[in-house]
Design an enzyme around this catalytic site. Structure first.
Site, PDB file in Angstrom:
ATOM      1  N   ALA A 190     -61.706  29.372 -18.810  1.00  0.00           N
ATOM      2  CA  ALA A 190     -62.955  28.677 -19.097  1.00  0.00           C
ATOM      3  C   ALA A 190     -64.098  29.526 -18.571  1.00  0.00           C
ATOM      4  O   ALA A 190     -63.918  30.307 -17.617  1.00  0.00           O
ATOM      5  CB  ALA A 190     -62.936  27.314 -18.421  1.00  0.00           C
TER       6      ALA A 190
ATOM      7  N   GLU B  36     -53.830  28.081 -20.921  1.00  0.00           N
ATOM      8  CA  GLU B  36     -53.708  26.709 -21.442  1.00  0.00           C
ATOM      9  C   GLU B  36     -53.892  26.686 -22.963  1.00  0.00           C
ATOM     10  O   GLU B  36     -53.195  25.966 -23.675  1.00  0.00           O
ATOM     11  CB  GLU B  36     -54.746  25.817 -20.749  1.00  0.00           C
ATOM     12  CG  GLU B  36     -54.430  25.670 -19.259  1.00  0.00           C
ATOM     13  CD  GLU B  36     -55.582  25.099 -18.437  1.00  0.00           C
ATOM     14  OE1 GLU B  36     -56.734  25.560 -18.596  1.00  0.00           O
ATOM     15  OE2 GLU B  36     -55.334  24.183 -17.643  1.00  0.00           O
TER      16      GLU B  36
ATOM     17  N   GLY C  34     -57.907  28.547 -18.570  1.00  0.00           N
ATOM     18  CA  GLY C  34     -58.011  27.974 -19.914  1.00  0.00           C
ATOM     19  C   GLY C  34     -57.409  28.866 -20.986  1.00  0.00           C
ATOM     20  O   GLY C  34     -57.010  28.382 -22.048  1.00  0.00           O
TER      21      GLY C  34
ATOM     22  N   GLU D 175     -57.116  28.871 -11.108  1.00  0.00           N
ATOM     23  CA  GLU D 175     -58.250  27.983 -10.810  1.00  0.00           C
ATOM     24  C   GLU D 175     -58.350  27.661  -9.330  1.00  0.00           C
ATOM     25  O   GLU D 175     -59.433  27.383  -8.814  1.00  0.00           O
ATOM     26  CB  GLU D 175     -58.122  26.679 -11.612  1.00  0.00           C
ATOM     27  CG  GLU D 175     -58.318  26.840 -13.114  1.00  0.00           C
ATOM     28  CD  GLU D 175     -57.039  27.131 -13.884  1.00  0.00           C
ATOM     29  OE1 GLU D 175     -56.045  27.588 -13.270  1.00  0.00           O
ATOM     30  OE2 GLU D 175     -57.032  26.907 -15.104  1.00  0.00           O
TER      31      GLU D 175
HETATM   32  N1  CAA Z   1     -65.724  33.207 -17.198  1.00  0.00           N
HETATM   33  C1  CAA Z   1     -66.863  33.891 -17.376  1.00  0.00           C
HETATM   34  N2  CAA Z   1     -66.915  35.230 -17.376  1.00  0.00           N
HETATM   35  C2  CAA Z   1     -65.770  35.901 -17.174  1.00  0.00           C
HETATM   36  C3  CAA Z   1     -64.550  35.250 -16.980  1.00  0.00           C
HETATM   37  C4  CAA Z   1     -64.547  33.818 -17.001  1.00  0.00           C
HETATM   38  N3  CAA Z   1     -63.426  33.105 -16.861  1.00  0.00           N
HETATM   39  N4  CAA Z   1     -63.586  36.171 -16.788  1.00  0.00           N
HETATM   40  C5  CAA Z   1     -64.184  37.366 -16.876  1.00  0.00           C
HETATM   41  N5  CAA Z   1     -65.511  37.205 -17.112  1.00  0.00           N
HETATM   42  C6  CAA Z   1     -66.532  38.241 -17.252  1.00  0.00           C
HETATM   43  C7  CAA Z   1     -66.881  38.875 -15.919  1.00  0.00           C
HETATM   44  O1  CAA Z   1     -67.815  38.072 -15.228  1.00  0.00           O
HETATM   45  C8  CAA Z   1     -67.436  40.199 -16.360  1.00  0.00           C
HETATM   46  O2  CAA Z   1     -68.756  39.989 -16.808  1.00  0.00           O
HETATM   47  P1  CAA Z   1     -69.968  40.936 -16.238  1.00  0.00           P
HETATM   48  O3  CAA Z   1     -69.612  42.306 -16.718  1.00  0.00           O
HETATM   49  O4  CAA Z   1     -71.162  40.355 -16.907  1.00  0.00           O
HETATM   50  O5  CAA Z   1     -69.928  40.801 -14.765  1.00  0.00           O
HETATM   51  C9  CAA Z   1     -66.576  40.547 -17.574  1.00  0.00           C
HETATM   52  O6  CAA Z   1     -66.010  39.313 -18.027  1.00  0.00           O
HETATM   53  C10 CAA Z   1     -65.447  41.499 -17.258  1.00  0.00           C
HETATM   54  O7  CAA Z   1     -64.693  40.933 -16.183  1.00  0.00           O
HETATM   55  P2  CAA Z   1     -64.320  41.765 -14.848  1.00  0.00           P
HETATM   56  O8  CAA Z   1     -65.367  42.767 -14.551  1.00  0.00           O
HETATM   57  O9  CAA Z   1     -64.009  40.762 -13.789  1.00  0.00           O
HETATM   58  O10 CAA Z   1     -63.021  42.519 -15.370  1.00  0.00           O
HETATM   59  P3  CAA Z   1     -61.779  43.016 -14.480  1.00  0.00           P
HETATM   60  O11 CAA Z   1     -60.950  43.862 -15.367  1.00  0.00           O
HETATM   61  O12 CAA Z   1     -62.252  43.599 -13.193  1.00  0.00           O
HETATM   62  O13 CAA Z   1     -60.961  41.677 -14.092  1.00  0.00           O
HETATM   63  C11 CAA Z   1     -59.941  39.520 -14.564  1.00  0.00           C
HETATM   64  C12 CAA Z   1     -60.341  40.920 -15.114  1.00  0.00           C
HETATM   65  C13 CAA Z   1     -58.834  39.676 -13.526  1.00  0.00           C
HETATM   66  C14 CAA Z   1     -59.464  38.703 -15.752  1.00  0.00           C
HETATM   67  C15 CAA Z   1     -61.184  38.865 -13.904  1.00  0.00           C
HETATM   68  O14 CAA Z   1     -62.281  38.931 -14.827  1.00  0.00           O
HETATM   69  C16 CAA Z   1     -60.982  37.429 -13.538  1.00  0.00           C
HETATM   70  O15 CAA Z   1     -60.377  37.145 -12.536  1.00  0.00           O
HETATM   71  N6  CAA Z   1     -61.563  36.487 -14.342  1.00  0.00           N
HETATM   72  C17 CAA Z   1     -61.532  35.071 -14.038  1.00  0.00           C
HETATM   73  C18 CAA Z   1     -60.158  34.471 -14.251  1.00  0.00           C
HETATM   74  C19 CAA Z   1     -60.180  33.007 -13.882  1.00  0.00           C
HETATM   75  O16 CAA Z   1     -60.436  32.633 -12.752  1.00  0.00           O
HETATM   76  N7  CAA Z   1     -59.914  32.137 -14.873  1.00  0.00           N
HETATM   77  C20 CAA Z   1     -59.912  30.703 -14.679  1.00  0.00           C
HETATM   78  C21 CAA Z   1     -61.250  30.144 -15.108  1.00  0.00           C
HETATM   79  S1  CAA Z   1     -61.440  28.440 -14.694  1.00  0.00           S
HETATM   80  C22 CAA Z   1     -60.579  27.577 -15.884  1.00  0.00           C
HETATM   81  O17 CAA Z   1     -60.038  28.145 -16.828  1.00  0.00           O
HETATM   82  C23 CAA Z   1     -60.568  26.091 -15.688  1.00  0.00           C
HETATM   83  C24 CAA Z   1     -59.677  25.308 -16.573  1.00  0.00           C
HETATM   84  O18 CAA Z   1     -58.456  25.322 -16.520  1.00  0.00           O
HETATM   85  C25 CAA Z   1     -60.288  24.397 -17.530  1.00  0.00           C
END
Ligand code: CAA
Length: 258
Positions: free
Chosen positions: A65, A112, A109, A132
């Site tokens: 998400a 999911e 998400g 999460e």
């Molecule tokens: N939401 C918004 N933006 C996201 C994102 C997310 N879930 N995941 C990645 N991005 C964005 C980053 O902010 C970044 O944007 P900027 O360049 O503007 O800063 C861009 O995508 C590239 O990401 P990274 O620089 O972090 O890339 P990386 O290769 O270093 O890492 C990753 C990749 C491990 C996937 C890391 O991006 C990450 O940990 N992302 C979040 C994963 C996460 O926590 N997901 C769960 C979300 S909550 C959810 O899903 C709730 C639910 O169940 C309903």
């Protein structure tokens, strides 16, 4: 309808739906969720489409998400708008088979969303996770429910409590994905699987999907009865006559969805 966050391509009875927010690793924001559900519903209603493949990019199927979009929301806001309350129902209502072709990250998400599809074909680079807990929340679109049904309590607890990622090999071993293919062949293999499904009677494909999905909701005896009654009902179709005749005459069946 024209979309900004997804790309849809229909070829040879298969709709390839590609998530397309590369700058955010296909994070699921409200616009993408709305467009995705609409695209899947349109594919479901399109007579030229017999199977759907949902995919992302090589780096990310979807990284979850959209954290930026939801980070400042209050409880009252997420509760009132019922954040993520409709995506599961809208995707579950699609009657044509949906294959998730997962390369790279399928997190939160994203994992999911893949699990809402009918089965998952993963590239050898795929990484699945419910991280999460690292954000001070828990999964909200099925990560504690669907994942547990796929991989069992112990592994689901491990994923949801530690937030660790599962690679493609572990995901296949655990029953989360149906097959693992080389990254370069992901779309080719998923499309080939979709085309194989597209060759079948649409009636049988829809009925099989419905019956398998019922197994999550019913007791074994109720499920077996549901399955048997649907099996019986297929004898009212021309495709049953054609399929069985073709077998006996040692030829390819020509299904007409009738
Ligand atoms: N939401 C918004 N933006 C996201 C994102 C997310 N879930 N995941 C990645 N991005 C964005 C980053 O902010 C970044 O944007 P900027 O360049 O503007 O800063 C861009 O995508 C590239 O990401 P990274 O620089 O972090 O890339 P990386 O290769 O270093 O890492 C990753 C990749 C491990 C996937 C890391 O991006 C990450 O940990 N992302 C979040 C994963 C996460 O926590 N997901 C769960 C979300 S909550 C959810 O899903 C709730 C639910 O169940 C309903």
């Amino acid at each position: 309808m024209a979309f900004e966050t997804i790309i849809v391509d229909v070829e040879d009875h298969v709709a390839l739906v590609k998530l397309n927010r590369p700058d955010a690793l296909n994070a699921l924001n409200a616009q993408l969720i709305g467009e995705l559900c609409t695209a899947l519903e349109e594919a479901d209603a399109n007579d030229k489409v017999r199977c759907i493949v949902l995919t992302g990019s090589e780096k990310a199927f979807a990284a979850g998400a959209d954290i930026k979009e939801m980070s400042e929301k209050s409880f009252v806001e997420v509760y009132t708008e019922d954040l993520f309350g409709t995506i599961g129902d809208r995707i579950s209502a699609v009657r044509k088979p949906i294959i998730a072709a997962v390369g790279g990250y399928a997190l939160g998400g994203g994992c999911e969303l893949a699990m809402m599809c009918d089965f998952i074909i993963a590239s050898d680079t795929a990484k699945f996770g419910q991280p999460e807990i690292n954000l001070g929340v828990i999964a909200g679109i099925g990560g504690t429910q669907r994942l547990t049904r796929f991989v069992g309590k112990s592994k689901s607890m491990d994923m949801n409590l530690t937030g660790r990622f599962m690679n493609a090999e572990e995901a296949e071993r655990s029953g989360l994905v149906s097959r693992v293919v080389p990254a370069k062949k992901l779309i080719e293999e998923a499309t080939a699987a979709a085309q194989k499904i597209a060759e079948k009677s649409q009636l049988s494909a829809m009925a099989a999907k419905e019956a398998v999905n019922r197994s999550y909701e019913l007791t074994l005896n109720e499920g077996l009865l549901f399955e048997r009654r649907v099996f019986h009902s297929m004898f009212a179709t021309e495709d049953q006559k054609e399929g069985m005749a073709a077998f006996l005459e040692k030829r390819e069946a020509q299904f007409r969805d009738k």
